[in-house]
Design a protein around this motif. Structure first.
Motif, PDB file in Angstrom:
ATOM      1  N   MET A   1       0.840  -1.174   0.000  1.00 56.73           N
ATOM      2  CA  MET A   1       0.000   0.000   0.000  1.00 56.73           C
ATOM      3  C   MET A   1       0.888   1.241   0.000  1.00 56.73           C
ATOM      4  O   MET A   1       1.961   1.247   0.582  1.00 56.73           O
ATOM      5  N   LYS A   2       0.372   2.266  -0.634  1.00 55.25           N
ATOM      6  CA  LYS A   2       1.088   3.533  -0.733  1.00 55.25           C
ATOM      7  C   LYS A   2       0.234   4.646  -0.151  1.00 55.25           C
ATOM      8  O   LYS A   2      -0.992   4.607  -0.226  1.00 55.25           O
ATOM      9  N   GLU A   3       0.905   5.657   0.397  1.00 52.10           N
ATOM     10  CA  GLU A   3       0.194   6.802   0.953  1.00 52.10           C
ATOM     11  C   GLU A   3      -0.324   7.685  -0.177  1.00 52.10           C
ATOM     12  O   GLU A   3       0.426   8.133  -1.025  1.00 52.10           O
ATOM     13  N   LEU A   4      -1.616   7.936  -0.152  1.00 53.51           N
ATOM     14  CA  LEU A   4      -2.258   8.772  -1.158  1.00 53.51           C
ATOM     15  C   LEU A   4      -2.521  10.170  -0.634  1.00 53.51           C
ATOM     16  O   LEU A   4      -2.334  11.158  -1.334  1.00 53.51           O
ATOM     17  N   PHE A   5      -2.957  10.259   0.607  1.00 54.42           N
ATOM     18  CA  PHE A   5      -3.482  11.507   1.131  1.00 54.42           C
ATOM     19  C   PHE A   5      -3.162  11.605   2.613  1.00 54.42           C
ATOM     20  O   PHE A   5      -3.207  10.607   3.317  1.00 54.42           O
ATOM     21  N   ARG A   6      -2.850  12.816   3.079  1.00 56.78           N
ATOM     22  CA  ARG A   6      -2.540  13.047   4.492  1.00 56.78           C
ATOM     23  C   ARG A   6      -3.208  14.351   4.918  1.00 56.78           C
ATOM     24  O   ARG A   6      -3.065  15.371   4.248  1.00 56.78           O
ATOM     25  N   THR A   7      -3.923  14.309   6.043  1.00 62.45           N
ATOM     26  CA  THR A   7      -4.614  15.510   6.513  1.00 62.45           C
ATOM     27  C   THR A   7      -4.887  15.430   8.007  1.00 62.45           C
ATOM     28  O   THR A   7      -4.934  14.339   8.569  1.00 62.45           O
ATOM     29  N   THR A   8      -5.075  16.595   8.609  1.00 64.98           N
ATOM     30  CA  THR A   8      -5.514  16.649  10.003  1.00 64.98           C
ATOM     31  C   THR A   8      -7.015  16.904  10.091  1.00 64.98           C
ATOM     32  O   THR A   8      -7.569  16.934  11.180  1.00 64.98           O
ATOM     33  N   ASP A   9      -7.659  17.076   8.950  1.00 64.52           N
ATOM     34  CA  ASP A   9      -9.095  17.359   8.893  1.00 64.52           C
ATOM     35  C   ASP A   9      -9.879  16.060   8.673  1.00 64.52           C
ATOM     36  O   ASP A   9      -9.845  15.491   7.583  1.00 64.52           O
ATOM     37  N   PRO A  10     -10.600  15.587   9.686  1.00 65.46           N
ATOM     38  CA  PRO A  10     -11.326  14.324   9.537  1.00 65.46           C
ATOM     39  C   PRO A  10     -12.444  14.383   8.494  1.00 65.46           C
ATOM     40  O   PRO A  10     -12.798  13.355   7.913  1.00 65.46           O
ATOM     41  N   THR A  11     -12.972  15.563   8.215  1.00 59.54           N
ATOM     42  CA  THR A  11     -14.026  15.651   7.202  1.00 59.54           C
ATOM     43  C   THR A  11     -13.453  15.452   5.803  1.00 59.54           C
ATOM     44  O   THR A  11     -14.091  14.825   4.957  1.00 59.54           O
ATOM     45  N   GLN A  12     -12.251  15.967   5.561  1.00 60.44           N
ATOM     46  CA  GLN A  12     -11.606  15.748   4.264  1.00 60.44           C
ATOM     47  C   GLN A  12     -11.284  14.275   4.077  1.00 60.44           C
ATOM     48  O   GLN A  12     -11.424  13.736   2.977  1.00 60.44           O
ATOM     49  N   GLY A  42      -5.852  17.176  17.505  1.00 55.95           N
ATOM     50  CA  GLY A  42      -5.832  17.115  16.053  1.00 55.95           C
ATOM     51  C   GLY A  42      -4.573  17.618  15.375  1.00 55.95           C
ATOM     52  O   GLY A  42      -4.651  18.144  14.278  1.00 55.95           O
ATOM     53  N   ILE A  43      -3.425  17.450  16.003  1.00 60.12           N
ATOM     54  CA  ILE A  43      -2.198  17.936  15.369  1.00 60.12           C
ATOM     55  C   ILE A  43      -1.484  16.873  14.546  1.00 60.12           C
ATOM     56  O   ILE A  43      -0.677  17.201  13.692  1.00 60.12           O
ATOM     57  N   LEU A  44      -1.772  15.611  14.798  1.00 59.29           N
ATOM     58  CA  LEU A  44      -1.132  14.537  14.042  1.00 59.29           C
ATOM     59  C   LEU A  44      -1.981  14.202  12.815  1.00 59.29           C
ATOM     60  O   LEU A  44      -3.166  13.905  12.946  1.00 59.29           O
ATOM     61  N   PRO A  45      -1.368  14.243  11.636  1.00 61.04           N
ATOM     62  CA  PRO A  45      -2.150  13.946  10.431  1.00 61.04           C
ATOM     63  C   PRO A  45      -2.518  12.472  10.328  1.00 61.04           C
ATOM     64  O   PRO A  45      -1.806  11.602  10.821  1.00 61.04           O
ATOM     65  N   ARG A  46      -3.620  12.235   9.690  1.00 62.68           N
ATOM     66  CA  ARG A  46      -4.064  10.876   9.383  1.00 62.68           C
ATOM     67  C   ARG A  46      -3.737  10.601   7.928  1.00 62.68           C
ATOM     68  O   ARG A  46      -3.793  11.480   7.097  1.00 62.68           O
ATOM     69  N   ARG A  47      -3.406   9.351   7.643  1.00 61.24           N
ATOM     70  CA  ARG A  47      -3.006   8.980   6.286  1.00 61.24           C
ATOM     71  C   ARG A  47      -4.038   8.060   5.655  1.00 61.24           C
ATOM     72  O   ARG A  47      -4.649   7.243   6.337  1.00 61.24           O
ATOM     73  N   LEU A  48      -4.180   8.206   4.354  1.00 60.49           N
ATOM     74  CA  LEU A  48      -5.069   7.347   3.581  1.00 60.49           C
ATOM     75  C   LEU A  48      -4.208   6.557   2.610  1.00 60.49           C
ATOM     76  O   LEU A  48      -3.456   7.136   1.819  1.00 60.49           O
ATOM     77  N   LEU A  62      -9.307  12.259  -6.461  1.00 63.37           N
ATOM     78  CA  LEU A  62      -9.226  13.264  -5.405  1.00 63.37           C
ATOM     79  C   LEU A  62      -8.935  14.654  -5.972  1.00 63.37           C
ATOM     80  O   LEU A  62      -9.542  15.636  -5.540  1.00 63.37           O
ATOM     81  N   CYS A  63      -8.045  14.738  -6.936  1.00 61.92           N
ATOM     82  CA  CYS A  63      -7.712  16.034  -7.548  1.00 61.92           C
ATOM     83  C   CYS A  63      -8.918  16.619  -8.274  1.00 61.92           C
ATOM     84  O   CYS A  63      -9.167  17.825  -8.191  1.00 61.92           O
ATOM     85  N   ASP A  64      -9.671  15.784  -8.971  1.00 59.08           N
ATOM     86  CA  ASP A  64     -10.859  16.249  -9.678  1.00 59.08           C
ATOM     87  C   ASP A  64     -11.924  16.788  -8.743  1.00 59.08           C
ATOM     88  O   ASP A  64     -12.793  17.561  -9.137  1.00 59.08           O
ATOM     89  N   ASN A  65     -11.869  16.376  -7.478  1.00 56.14           N
ATOM     90  CA  ASN A  65     -12.858  16.815  -6.497  1.00 56.14           C
ATOM     91  C   ASN A  65     -12.293  17.831  -5.504  1.00 56.14           C
ATOM     92  O   ASN A  65     -12.866  18.056  -4.442  1.00 56.14           O
ATOM     93  N   GLY A  66     -11.185  18.444  -5.854  1.00 59.20           N
ATOM     94  CA  GLY A  66     -10.668  19.568  -5.086  1.00 59.20           C
ATOM     95  C   GLY A  66      -9.820  19.234  -3.872  1.00 59.20           C
ATOM     96  O   GLY A  66      -9.563  20.119  -3.055  1.00 59.20           O
ATOM     97  N   LEU A  67      -9.385  18.003  -3.730  1.00 59.08           N
ATOM     98  CA  LEU A  67      -8.511  17.643  -2.606  1.00 59.08           C
ATOM     99  C   LEU A  67      -7.064  17.639  -3.081  1.00 59.08           C
ATOM    100  O   LEU A  67      -6.746  17.070  -4.124  1.00 59.08           O
ATOM    101  N   GLU A  68      -6.201  18.277  -2.330  1.00 58.93           N
ATOM    102  CA  GLU A  68      -4.789  18.350  -2.705  1.00 58.93           C
ATOM    103  C   GLU A  68      -4.080  17.072  -2.284  1.00 58.93           C
ATOM    104  O   GLU A  68      -4.040  16.722  -1.117  1.00 58.93           O
ATOM    105  N   VAL A  69      -3.534  16.402  -3.283  1.00 58.52           N
ATOM    106  CA  VAL A  69      -2.840  15.139  -3.053  1.00 58.52           C
ATOM    107  C   VAL A  69      -1.341  15.399  -3.111  1.00 58.52           C
ATOM    108  O   VAL A  69      -0.848  16.029  -4.033  1.00 58.52           O
ATOM    109  N   GLY A  70      -0.618  14.895  -2.101  1.00 57.57           N
ATOM    110  CA  GLY A  70       0.816  15.122  -2.017  1.00 57.57           C
ATOM    111  C   GLY A  70       1.637  14.209  -2.875  1.00 57.57           C
ATOM    112  O   GLY A  70       1.288  13.419  -3.628  1.00 57.57           O
TER     113      GLY A  70
END
Length: 70
Positions: A1-12, A42-48, A62-70
């Protein structure tokens, strides 16, 4: 598995998972229970994570729906 997305915002994160599941891409959330260590501030990011073979399509979704992917 590879990391796709990382955020501290649970709604994102929930939005990203819903988008991917809607397209049939399995996603795994990591670091969800780290709030025990950080004190729920909420300072530690969660990874997808996604399978390597799904990475290109998952990024595009994710990019097509406005989420910034690292």
């Amino acid at each position: 598995m590879k990391e796709l997305f990382r955020t501290t915002d649970p709604t994102q994160l929930a939005f990203a998972v819903a988008l991917l599941e809607g397209e049939g891409i399995a996603a795994f959330q990591m670091d969800v229970h780290m709030s025990v260590l950080e004190g729920s501030i909420g300072i530690l990011p969660r990874r997808l994570m996604v399978r390597e073979k799904d990475m290109f399509l998952a990024r595009a979704i994710l990019c097509d729906n406005g989420l910034e992917v690292g």
